[in-house]
Design a protein around this motif. Structure first.
Motif, short mmCIF file in Angstrom:
data_model
loop_
_atom_site.label_atom_id
_atom_site.label_comp_id
_atom_site.label_asym_id
_atom_site.label_seq_id
_atom_site.Cartn_x
_atom_site.Cartn_y
_atom_site.Cartn_z
N LYS A 392 0.85 -1.18 0.00
CA LYS A 392 0.00 0.00 0.00
C LYS A 392 0.89 1.23 0.00
CE LYS A 392 -3.99 -2.07 2.32
NZ LYS A 392 -4.92 -1.99 3.47
N LYS A 393 1.04 1.83 -1.15
CA LYS A 393 2.01 2.92 -1.31
C LYS A 393 1.34 4.26 -1.02
CE LYS A 393 4.58 0.09 -4.59
NZ LYS A 393 5.05 -0.12 -5.95
N HIS A 394 1.70 4.84 0.14
CA HIS A 394 1.09 6.08 0.57
C HIS A 394 1.53 7.28 -0.28
CE1 HIS A 394 -0.32 4.15 4.34
NE2 HIS A 394 0.77 3.45 4.21
N TRP A 395 2.61 7.10 -1.03
CA TRP A 395 3.20 8.22 -1.76
C TRP A 395 2.82 8.20 -3.24
CZ3 TRP A 395 5.81 5.69 -5.50
CH2 TRP A 395 6.19 4.37 -5.21
N ILE A 396 2.02 7.21 -3.66
CA ILE A 396 1.74 7.04 -5.09
C ILE A 396 1.12 8.30 -5.65
CG2 ILE A 396 -0.63 6.18 -4.95
CD1 ILE A 396 2.16 4.57 -7.02
N MET A 397 1.44 8.61 -6.89
CA MET A 397 1.00 9.89 -7.46
C MET A 397 -0.52 9.93 -7.64
SD MET A 397 2.27 9.62 -11.41
CE MET A 397 1.70 8.34 -12.52
N LYS A 398 -1.04 11.14 -7.62
CA LYS A 398 -2.48 11.38 -7.78
C LYS A 398 -2.87 11.23 -9.23
CE LYS A 398 -3.93 15.62 -7.43
NZ LYS A 398 -4.31 16.94 -6.90
N GLN A 399 -3.97 10.50 -9.47
CA GLN A 399 -4.52 10.32 -10.82
C GLN A 399 -6.04 10.33 -10.73
OE1 GLN A 399 -2.21 6.65 -11.75
NE2 GLN A 399 -1.48 7.77 -13.54
N ASP A 400 -6.60 11.49 -10.45
CA ASP A 400 -8.04 11.61 -10.23
C ASP A 400 -8.85 11.41 -11.50
OD1 ASP A 400 -7.59 12.09 -7.56
OD2 ASP A 400 -7.72 14.28 -7.73
N TYR A 401 -8.23 11.57 -12.66
CA TYR A 401 -8.97 11.49 -13.93
C TYR A 401 -8.47 10.32 -14.80
CZ TYR A 401 -9.68 16.35 -12.45
OH TYR A 401 -9.95 17.48 -11.72
N LEU A 402 -8.01 9.26 -14.15
CA LEU A 402 -7.41 8.15 -14.89
C LEU A 402 -8.46 7.36 -15.67
CD1 LEU A 402 -4.72 6.67 -15.41
CD2 LEU A 402 -5.30 5.16 -13.51
N SER A 403 -8.18 7.13 -16.95
CA SER A 403 -9.08 6.34 -17.79
C SER A 403 -8.77 4.86 -17.63
CB SER A 403 -8.90 6.76 -19.25
OG SER A 403 -7.57 6.51 -19.68
N PRO A 404 -9.67 3.98 -18.03
CA PRO A 404 -9.40 2.54 -17.95
C PRO A 404 -8.23 2.14 -18.84
CG PRO A 404 -11.75 2.97 -18.27
CD PRO A 404 -11.04 4.27 -18.49
N ASN A 405 -7.58 1.04 -18.48
CA ASN A 405 -6.52 0.47 -19.32
C ASN A 405 -7.17 -0.52 -20.28
OD1 ASN A 405 -4.50 1.90 -18.02
ND2 ASN A 405 -4.15 0.31 -16.50
N TYR A 406 -7.76 0.02 -21.33
CA TYR A 406 -8.61 -0.77 -22.22
C TYR A 406 -7.91 -1.98 -22.82
CZ TYR A 406 -11.46 3.51 -22.13
OH TYR A 406 -12.20 4.59 -21.75
N THR A 407 -6.61 -1.90 -23.04
CA THR A 407 -5.91 -2.95 -23.79
C THR A 407 -4.96 -3.78 -22.94
OG1 THR A 407 -4.09 -1.46 -24.37
CG2 THR A 407 -5.98 -1.52 -25.86
N THR A 408 -4.79 -3.43 -21.66
CA THR A 408 -3.79 -4.14 -20.86
C THR A 408 -4.34 -4.68 -19.54
OG1 THR A 408 -3.09 -2.04 -19.85
CG2 THR A 408 -1.87 -2.79 -21.80
N ARG A 409 -5.62 -4.53 -19.27
CA ARG A 409 -6.21 -5.05 -18.04
C ARG A 409 -7.53 -5.71 -18.37
NH1 ARG A 409 -7.03 -0.54 -13.95
NH2 ARG A 409 -4.75 -0.66 -13.78
N TRP A 410 -7.68 -6.98 -17.96
CA TRP A 410 -8.86 -7.76 -18.35
C TRP A 410 -10.16 -7.06 -17.96
CZ3 TRP A 410 -8.58 -11.22 -21.89
CH2 TRP A 410 -7.44 -11.99 -22.04
N GLN A 411 -10.21 -6.53 -16.72
CA GLN A 411 -11.48 -5.94 -16.27
C GLN A 411 -11.83 -4.64 -16.96
OE1 GLN A 411 -8.78 -6.71 -14.43
NE2 GLN A 411 -8.49 -5.30 -12.67
N ASP A 412 -10.86 -4.07 -17.71
CA ASP A 412 -11.12 -2.80 -18.39
C ASP A 412 -11.46 -2.98 -19.88
OD1 ASP A 412 -10.68 -1.45 -16.07
OD2 ASP A 412 -8.65 -0.80 -16.54
N ILE A 413 -11.45 -4.20 -20.36
CA ILE A 413 -11.75 -4.42 -21.77
C ILE A 413 -13.20 -4.01 -22.04
CG2 ILE A 413 -12.10 -6.21 -23.53
CD1 ILE A 413 -9.76 -7.70 -22.40
#
Length: 417
Positions: A392-413
């Motif tokens: 659990k990375k507390h320092w991970i960068m903010k991505q409030d507007y992140l789109s799905p990974n349509y081509t690289t993640r099964w649940q986002d297809i």
């Protein structure tokens, strides 16, 4: 002959590809931590949004005009880039990737081929297969190919073939000097101060004057504009002299344990890039940054470079040294907003030579790193990692507007409605 190919408004085009209802809409893509604008659709450019504008400064303007805002989705962009490059590779015996959204291709040794028809068919096929809009420029040198690409965009054409110097002569006098490949801001000021406003003006200068003002690199550009090949494709893509991984944190970090997680994660990225280009590093640099814009916080910008015991691209070995460097520069009481790791002194992996007293288990480290790469390629980045990278990375960068990974993640297809 060379072809230069790039994707138009690449990041915005990737978003539109999977959301066609965004065609004609205002789109901006933000940098790490959603800090500033790094990509814009043509509609956003027309609105007056500039590259590098801070998000908070243009937020009201974007919201007022119904703009669509996206965080950087590097997994999506990298995959779509690879698809385009693989499609283009079918049309050449040598393709060199210049950046994530552009490449150069060698297209000579094709006697009897109609070049205009060949480029038109190539573009149509790539657009059909990937959905990405591309522009192609063709010239007798790499510089002229880049010149042709830029000229095609200015003329709102899909491609431009400058296979004769007469075609170059017809448009070079109307080409702004600031748009010429290799002319940065400092050269732009120097050239315009001398009355050189177009690429044609630049080409009419004496070679001795060009070399004096812009060194040998400027002279090569001048000669290439006259059709003399100075850049071989392999020369344009030398092995990186340094590899860096750094990001801003989503919140200020004060604890050493969280900084260790971040630095270890960045080091793993650097090590992976070294292995991809079959290189090793001799030195590791680690740095931390506070926020220089915060006047209510004390400022601290520490940096240190440590020499590795042996040249290496092993994640475990590089992480060990990077953490030593971090602990040497860390001082409690400061609000750190960014950190990074840079591999310096890059050497080809095949040219590393150890002496008779070396106890470094190079083969074992190479096998271990190779195994990590295979597992992570199969099951996803970070599946197998050094424990100190954390979960659990507390320092991970903010991505409030992140789109799905349509081509690289099964649940986002995308699923049919």
């Amino acid at each position: 002959m060379f072809a230069h190919v790039d994707i138009n408004n690449f990041y915005a085009s990737c978003q539109r590809l999977f959301r066609p209802e965004l065609e004609g809409k205002i789109i901006v893509v933000l940098s790490n931590n959603d800090g500033c604008v790094i990509a814009r659709s043509d509609e956003a450019k027309a609105l007056g949004i500039k590259m590098g504008d801070a998000e908070f400064q243009v937020r009201d303007l974007l919201n007022k005009n119904g703009a669509y805002i996206f965080s950087s989705n590097y997994a999506l962009y990298a995959d779509m880039s690879a698809r385009m490059m693989n499609n283009l590779a079918r049309y050449t015996y040598m393709l060199m990737v210049y950046s994530i959204d552009e490449c150069f291709m060698a297209i000579d040794h094709m006697p009897g081929v109609d070049l205009e028809e060949y480029i038109a068919n190539m573009r149509d096929a790539v657009v059909q297969n990937t959905g990405l809009p591309i522009t192609i420029g063709v010239g007798k040198t790499a510089s002229l190919a880049k010149f042709a690409n830029r000229a095609a965009k200015r003329a709102r054409k899909k491609y431009m073939v400058l296979d004769t110097m007469d075609k170059v002569d017809a448009i070079i006098n109307d080409f702004d000097i600031e748009d010429l490949w290799g002319v940065g801001f400092s050269y732009y000021k120097k050239l315009t101060a001398a009355g050189i406003m177009t690429a044609g003006d630049f080409r009419r200068q004496e070679p001795g004057w060009v070399q004096k003002q812009m060194t040998i690199q400027g002279l090569r550009l001048w000669r290439e504009l006259w059709g003399e090949q100075c850049h071989v494709l392999n020369d344009l893509f030398e092995r990186s002299k340094a590899i860096c991984s750094s990001k801003s944190f989503n919140t200020y970090q004060t604890e050493l344990c969280y900084l260790e997680e971040a630095i270890a994660t960045y080091t793993a990225t650097v090590a992976s890039k070294l292995r991809v280009q079959e290189s090793m590093a001799l030195n590791i640099n680690v740095f931390l940054r506070t926020n220089k814009h915060r006047k209510d916080h004390d400022q601290y910008y520490p940096s240190i470079t440590l020499k590795l015991p042996f040249s290496s691209n092993s994640t475990a070995e590089l992480t060990k040294v990077a953490l030593q460097a971090l602990r040497a520069i860390y001082t409690p009481g400061y609000y750190y907003m960014k950190g990074g790791v840079t591999a310096i002194g890059i050497v080809p992996a095949g040219e590393v030579q150890y002496d008779v007293f070396t106890e470094y288990q190079g083969e074992r480290q190479t096998e271990l790193s190779g195994l990590m790469d295979k597992i992570n390629a199969r099951y996803g980045k970070g599946t197998l990692r050094v424990a100190i990278e954390g979960y659990k990375k507390h320092w991970i960068m903010k991505q409030d507007y992140l789109s799905p990974n349509y081509t690289t993640r099964w649940q986002d297809i995308i699923k049919p409605i």
